[in-house]
Enzyme design. Sequence first.
Site, PDB file in Angstrom:
ATOM      1  N   HIS A  76      -4.628   1.079  -1.608  1.00  0.00           N
ATOM      2  CA  HIS A  76      -3.826   1.096  -0.482  1.00  0.00           C
ATOM      3  C   HIS A  76      -2.500   1.554  -0.746  1.00  0.00           C
ATOM      4  CE1 HIS A  76      -5.037  -3.022  -2.351  1.00  0.00           C
ATOM      5  NE2 HIS A  76      -4.710  -3.326  -0.931  1.00  0.00           N
ATOM      6  N   HIS A 131       3.740  -5.565  -0.601  1.00  0.00           N
ATOM      7  CA  HIS A 131       3.318  -5.391  -0.500  1.00  0.00           C
ATOM      8  C   HIS A 131       2.537  -3.840  -1.039  1.00  0.00           C
ATOM      9  CE1 HIS A 131      -1.427  -3.748   1.038  1.00  0.00           C
ATOM     10  NE2 HIS A 131      -1.765  -5.620   1.102  1.00  0.00           N
ATOM     11  N   GLU A 137       0.353  -1.117   0.292  1.00  0.00           N
ATOM     12  CA  GLU A 137       0.148  -0.083   1.100  1.00  0.00           C
ATOM     13  C   GLU A 137       2.012   0.149   1.362  1.00  0.00           C
ATOM     14  OE1 GLU A 137      -1.721  -1.406   4.654  1.00  0.00           O
ATOM     15  OE2 GLU A 137      -1.265   0.114   5.338  1.00  0.00           O
ATOM     16  N   CYS A 192      -6.150  -1.210  11.377  1.00  0.00           N
ATOM     17  CA  CYS A 192      -6.715  -0.220  10.845  1.00  0.00           C
ATOM     18  C   CYS A 192      -8.044  -1.141  11.183  1.00  0.00           C
ATOM     19  CB  CYS A 192      -8.182  -0.409   9.331  1.00  0.00           C
ATOM     20  SG  CYS A 192      -8.502  -2.223   8.493  1.00  0.00           S
ATOM     21  N   SER A 235      -4.770 -10.920  -0.663  1.00  0.00           N
ATOM     22  CA  SER A 235      -5.007  -9.671   0.681  1.00  0.00           C
ATOM     23  C   SER A 235      -4.557 -10.259   1.129  1.00  0.00           C
ATOM     24  CB  SER A 235      -6.560 -10.681   0.495  1.00  0.00           C
ATOM     25  OG  SER A 235      -7.003 -10.286   1.361  1.00  0.00           O
TER      26      SER A 235
HETATM   27  S1  SF4 Z   1     -10.312  -0.100   5.760  1.00  0.00           S
HETATM   28 FE1  SF4 Z   1      -8.849  -1.310   6.577  1.00  0.00          FE
HETATM   29  S2  SF4 Z   1      -8.370  -2.896   5.586  1.00  0.00           S
HETATM   30 FE2  SF4 Z   1     -10.020  -1.712   4.734  1.00  0.00          FE
HETATM   31  S3  SF4 Z   1      -9.066  -0.462   3.104  1.00  0.00           S
HETATM   32 FE3  SF4 Z   1      -8.920   0.526   5.052  1.00  0.00          FE
HETATM   33  S4  SF4 Z   1      -6.956  -0.282   5.763  1.00  0.00           S
HETATM   34 FE4  SF4 Z   1      -7.445  -0.985   4.298  1.00  0.00          FE
END
Ligand code: SF4
Length: 343
Positions: A96, A146, A148, A216, A244
């Site tokens: 994160h 979070h 992140e 993402c 999560s």
């Molecule tokens: S691909 Fe997306 S869900 Fe997976 S660790 Fe990276 S940012 Fe997080």
Amino acid sequence: MTNHASHSSSDVAGASVVPGGHRRVLLLKPRGFCAGVVRAIDVVKIALETFGAPIYVRKEIVHNRFVVNELAEKGAIFVDDIDEVPAGMRVIYSAHGVSPAVREHSKLRGLKVIDATCPLVTKVHVEAVKFAQQGYSLILIGHRDHDEIEGTLGEAPDVTQVVSNVAEVAALEVPDPNRVAYLTQTTLSLDEARDIIHALKEKYPNIVGPHSQDICYATENRQVAVKNVAHQADLVLVVGSNNSSNSNRLVEVSRNLDTRAYLIDNSDAILPEWLENVQTVAITAGASAPEVLVQDVINYLSNHGFDTLEEVEVMPENVRFGLPPEIVQAIAAAPSQPVPVAQ
Ligand code: SF4
């Protein structure tokens, strides 16, 4: 994005056929581990193999209890704060990401750092730094608690405000409404983020954003898969831990389509009454949930009258990330060790 739904089916092992009709399990694909999670878990495993235990990890390497417990059994020590890592020891940053303040703190304590931050999270950090340097006020769309968001916010805390929903946009105040930029957490709901960005654009018509969306590919693909299949199911089970973010969003996506959905760590969390009058269950898994837990849920359902399993592939997914340089260099510096390869 173009979606191609393909189906494959087989009998659920050991299931009994229900008189009067089949009870189906629809297994969504893509589901489960993303490239960032595979990489982060590999980093911890390789570090343990290369350097030996203990290896410290700041925060949960990924937000899944099973994964964390498995790595802890191998010798990883999970801590909430850099202060808990003995001076001079090796510490891994979670997928994160961390703020610059954490990096500085580690440096002051002489820690050997291995950074398992997902490259797609790092992309958002780089954008935050760029916008701040260009004099923008930054609106970060995400969930304040979070890990992140804590890390991304730390890149430019003096000019960044976090918003979590449309209502909060109204309360925003910035020094120059013509110099505002937005970024998002990587694991948001696509629909919710779209609504918040729309509200921001109404309030700040000259607002700028990232070149490509920050949500993402893994978050998007898993949500698109649920959107494609939820209408065929009476119930959606999302395998993932309750902290999560992307797993919680999958539950929301299904419920927004009026299909009942629950987030479960594993089959122990399933209540028998959830399955009453249910003919079709769809299963997906958050990006940090291992496949072994999905199989555990399938086995549970096969023992409770679900006799048909169909895997529904909504789109292919073949993303892989390379290992972080600290791991590559460490392996190179220890030539007597066999070189592990990330999967
Ligand atoms: S691909 Fe997306 S869900 Fe997976 S660790 Fe990276 S940012 Fe997080």
